[in-house]
Structures are given as C-alpha cells and as structure tokens.
Design an enzyme around this catalytic site. Structure first.
Site, PDB file in Angstrom:
ATOM      1  N   HIS A  68      -0.071   1.207  -4.746  1.00 17.88           N
ATOM      2  CA  HIS A  68      -1.316   1.973  -4.786  1.00 17.88           C
ATOM      3  C   HIS A  68      -1.848   1.919  -6.217  1.00 17.88           C
ATOM      4  CE1 HIS A  68      -0.466   4.504  -1.058  1.00 17.88           C
ATOM      5  NE2 HIS A  68       0.765   4.100  -1.332  1.00 17.88           N
ATOM      6  N   HIS A  70       3.679  -2.312  -0.830  1.00 16.27           N
ATOM      7  CA  HIS A  70       2.323  -2.122  -1.341  1.00 16.27           C
ATOM      8  C   HIS A  70       2.357  -1.271  -2.589  1.00 16.27           C
ATOM      9  CE1 HIS A  70       3.086   1.024   1.675  1.00 16.27           C
ATOM     10  NE2 HIS A  70       2.352   1.837   0.923  1.00 16.27           N
TER      11      HIS A  70
HETATM   12  P1  5GP Z   1       2.452   4.789   1.880  1.00 20.32           P
HETATM   13  O1  5GP Z   1       2.463   6.272   2.146  1.00 20.32           O
HETATM   14  O2  5GP Z   1       3.203   3.996   2.923  1.00 20.32           O
HETATM   15  O3  5GP Z   1       2.859   4.448   0.481  1.00 20.32           O
HETATM   16  O4  5GP Z   1       0.936   4.390   1.960  1.00 20.32           O
HETATM   17  C1  5GP Z   1       0.335   3.754   3.033  1.00 20.32           C
HETATM   18  C2  5GP Z   1      -1.147   3.812   2.774  1.00 20.32           C
HETATM   19  O5  5GP Z   1      -1.769   2.917   3.654  1.00 20.32           O
HETATM   20  C3  5GP Z   1      -1.765   5.198   3.014  1.00 20.32           C
HETATM   21  O6  5GP Z   1      -2.375   5.649   1.826  1.00 20.32           O
HETATM   22  C4  5GP Z   1      -2.773   4.953   4.132  1.00 20.32           C
HETATM   23  O7  5GP Z   1      -3.970   5.679   3.962  1.00 20.32           O
HETATM   24  C5  5GP Z   1      -2.997   3.454   4.063  1.00 20.32           C
HETATM   25  N1  5GP Z   1      -3.299   2.829   5.339  1.00 20.32           N
HETATM   26  C6  5GP Z   1      -2.648   3.006   6.523  1.00 20.32           C
HETATM   27  N2  5GP Z   1      -3.215   2.249   7.481  1.00 20.32           N
HETATM   28  C7  5GP Z   1      -4.246   1.571   6.897  1.00 20.32           C
HETATM   29  C8  5GP Z   1      -5.204   0.629   7.386  1.00 20.32           C
HETATM   30  O8  5GP Z   1      -5.232   0.242   8.551  1.00 20.32           O
HETATM   31  N3  5GP Z   1      -6.091   0.153   6.485  1.00 20.32           N
HETATM   32  C9  5GP Z   1      -6.106   0.559   5.173  1.00 20.32           C
HETATM   33  N4  5GP Z   1      -7.029   0.038   4.393  1.00 20.32           N
HETATM   34  N5  5GP Z   1      -5.219   1.440   4.690  1.00 20.32           N
HETATM   35  C10 5GP Z   1      -4.297   1.944   5.537  1.00 20.32           C
END
Ligand code: 5GP
Ligand code: ZN
Length: 133
Positions: free
Chosen positions: A102, A100
C-alpha cells in the site's frame, strides 16, 4: 478466476482497475476502498502470497517500483508524505493473499488513521487520470 485470486484477475484484465502504472513485472492501481485520497496498491504480476514466499529478485523489482510510484504520487497528487504498508497474514489484517504494498498518501493536518473509506468511482477515475504514469 485464476487461483481464485482477485489480484491475479486484475493482472489478467478480468476485473477492471484504476491503473496508474504498469510494466513487465508490476501493476499499480488505486485501492477501491482508500484510506486516504490517492491510495495506491503495487503488486507483482506473478502470484505470491506475501513477503516471505516472494523470490528476492521479484521483491526487489516490486520495491523499486514502489519508490518510483511513490515519488510520482508525491509530486503529482500532490501529498505531503506517505505510508508504506504491507500486511502478512490474517492476524496482520491481510485480506487479499497476493503480495501488495500500500502507498498511503498523507496530507498535512489530516489525522493519521488507518481506516478504509468506500471509494467514489468518479473521484477514483479522476485521480487515476491525474496519477497515470
Ligand atoms: P490488505 O488488507 O490485504 O493489506 O489490503 C487489501 C486491499 O485491497 C484493501 O485495502 C482493499 O480495499 C483492496 N481491494 C480489495 N479488493 C479490491 C479490488 O477488487 N480492487 C481494488 N482496486 N482494490 C481492492
Ligand atoms: Zn494472485
């Protein structure tokens, strides 16, 4: 849940999301715990865990959509700038093991912090309506 992957479950519609863009290859939706107002995640519909195990064509398709969604966000939020963040591995802060990107909107005068805030559902719903492409 397919693969035990929460983002695959979002693609499959098993978990709801505040969607802002979708096509055959990607899905973009609001982060549930945004760093800033309008924080969006762009993911490929096909599962890969991060940058290194993603097929080059799939990666190129996602990055082109990141640009498209970011341009729309900048104009329609609007925001003054944005950060692109893409974490790989737990040591880098990756919590969801599905590639993903951001897109973190930035607003002039606001401190440059990378901190999540519990999303307010009605504010997220209103933002999704404003951002939907
Ligand atoms: P990472 O830290 O893995 O780069 O980011 C994962 C992101 O996914 C986090 O910012 C978190 O808030 C978001 N996230 C986790 N679970 C969900 C979900 O069920 N729905 C949405 N929309 N975002 C999520
Ligand atoms: Zn997945």
């Amino acid at each position: 849940m397919k693969n035990d992957c929460i983002f695959c479950a979002i693609v499959a519609g098993e978990i709801p999301s505040f969607k802002v863009y979708e096509d055959d290859f990607v899905l973009a939706y609001l982060d549930i715990n945004p760093f800033t107002k309008g924080h969006v995640l762009v993911i490929p519909k096909t599962h890969s865990t991060g940058l290194l195990d993603t097929d080059d064509d799939a990666l190129a398709a996602v990055v082109m959509r990141v640009k498209k969604v970011a341009a729309h966000m900048k104009a329609s939020l609007p925001c003054d700038g944005f950060n692109i963040l893409q974490n790989n591995g737990e040591a880098a802060g990756q919590t969801v093991k599905h590639l993903h990107f951001h897109i973190i909107p930035r607003y002039a005068g606001e401190p440059l912090a990378f901190e999540s805030h519990k999303g307010d559902m009605s504010e997220l719903a209103a933002l999704a309506n404003r951002l939907r492409m």
